[in-house]
Design an enzyme around this catalytic site. Structure first.
Site, mmCIF file in Angstrom:
data_model
loop_
_atom_site.group_PDB
_atom_site.id
_atom_site.type_symbol
_atom_site.label_atom_id
_atom_site.label_comp_id
_atom_site.label_asym_id
_atom_site.label_seq_id
_atom_site.Cartn_x
_atom_site.Cartn_y
_atom_site.Cartn_z
ATOM 1 N N TYR A 144 0.829 -1.204 0.000
ATOM 2 C CA TYR A 144 0.000 0.000 0.000
ATOM 3 C C TYR A 144 0.865 1.256 0.000
ATOM 4 C CZ TYR A 144 -3.684 3.272 1.435
ATOM 5 O OH TYR A 144 -4.569 4.326 1.510
ATOM 6 N N ASN A 189 -13.317 -0.423 14.709
ATOM 7 C CA ASN A 189 -13.055 -1.547 15.607
ATOM 8 C C ASN A 189 -13.572 -1.274 17.009
ATOM 9 O OD1 ASN A 189 -11.842 -3.181 13.755
ATOM 10 N ND2 ASN A 189 -9.792 -3.100 14.632
ATOM 11 N N GLY A 206 -0.894 1.464 23.364
ATOM 12 C CA GLY A 206 -1.940 2.469 23.233
ATOM 13 C C GLY A 206 -1.445 3.896 23.261
ATOM 14 N N GLN A 208 0.627 5.152 21.026
ATOM 15 C CA GLN A 208 0.811 5.670 19.669
ATOM 16 C C GLN A 208 -0.331 6.641 19.355
ATOM 17 O OE1 GLN A 208 0.031 2.545 20.525
ATOM 18 N NE2 GLN A 208 -1.050 1.433 18.914
#
Length: 311
Positions: A144, A189, A206, A208
């Site tokens: 990607y 999510n 968590g 980030q």
């Protein structure tokens, strides 16, 4: 009336863009192979005499007559683009060549929906358009990241060699209605897990950070970029500069859904960026654009959408 082609037009962003263009009086041709797009996203547009849907994969040439092209076609979440990484690369690279060829033949103005992922796991923060990025060309995300980088190269080469009118937008994390509930993106999510009463899964510790832009704001920026003066090509960052940690996002979604659920921590995926925040100085100066919808208001709208979808 301008005839506008939107590739990936049945997807999350593409369907919102088709709606917005119709509201502005354009004649819209939506092309999508429905790999991640969904006819349900555009079903309400089918009755318009100024909207047309064609099932088409842009890795093959498309022969139509148009004035503008928005090239949005490509799976954008790791869950989807890693299913067939070779096809992901083909979609970005071969797809760009085919759409640029169409623009060359019709002399259409063409906009490339690029991505903040071209910056990789950045060494500077926030990310500015003149930063070349830090991307692993061999990792699982490279199909990607690198194909989007190559597409930008192709756009500028066609601009220089064939004098095409190009526009390049680097899209940062965007959320809102019509997101796929199983696309693996952090907002969807967390919301889907909360509404189903399942533990919230956080990858890494968590800490980030991400920056989340509501879809209506992003679509406004895309159209402003397409309509900007001919000499301005970009690339330009579009996103919300308000930065938040993944852990803070989970806590905010739990608060807004009224759920009390445990957090489950799992290892961080390979090459997952530690920081993501756009510098939108250029967008403010050139497009007079900045996000207007707050994270809390946008999340409320998105949660309402998923409540109906799950019900």
């Amino acid at each position: 009336m301008k005839k506008v082609l939107v590739t990936g037009g049945a997807g999350f962003l593409g369907s919102h863009l088709c709606e917005a263009l119709l509201e502005r009086g354009y004649d819209v041709l939506c092309a999508d192979n429905l790999f991640t797009g969904n006819k349900a996203n555009i079903a309400h547009l089918m009755g318009s005499p100024y909207f047309e849907f064609i099932r088409h994969d842009i890795t093959f040439p498309l022969y139509v007559e148009v004035d503008q092209i928005y090239n949005l076609a490509c799976p954008a979440s790791p869950v989807h683009y890693q299913v067939d990484p070779v096809q992901t690369t083909k979609t970005s690279v071969h797809g760009a060549i085919n759409m640029l060829g169409l623009a060359k033949r019709t002399r259409a103005r063409i906009l490339q929906a690029s991505t903040s992922e071209i910056y990789g796991d950045p060494e500077i923060h926030p990310q500015t358009e003149d930063y070349w990025g830090r991307v692993n060309p061999l990792g699982y995300r490279a199909c990607y990241d690198e194909s989007k980088r190559c597409a930008e190269t192709l756009f500028f080469d066609y601009h220089r060699q064939h004098r095409l009118e190009i526009k390049i937008v680097r899209i940062f994390n965007t959320y809102g209605s019509k997101m796929h509930p199983n696309d693996g993106r952090v907002v969807s999510n967390f919301i889907v897990s909360a509404l189903k009463g399942e533990p919230i899964t956080i990858y890494g510790d968590g800490r980030q950070t991400r920056s989340f832009c509501y879809v209506d704001d992003l679509i406004s920026g895309l159209i402003r970029m397409m309509e900007s003066p001919e000499g301005f090509t970009g690339p330009i960052n579009l996103g919300n500069p308000e930065e938040i940690s993944v852990l803070e996002l989970a806590e905010k979604i739990l608060m807004l859904t009224g759920c009390k659920l445990p957090l489950e921590f799992r290892p961080l995926p390979m090459d997952d960026p530690r920081m993501r925040q756009p510098d939108i100085t250029l967008a403010r100066e050139k497009l007079d654009w900045h996000p207007r919808v707050s994270l809390e208001d946008g999340l409320k709208e998105t949660i309402a959408y998923f409540r109906k979808l799950i019900a």
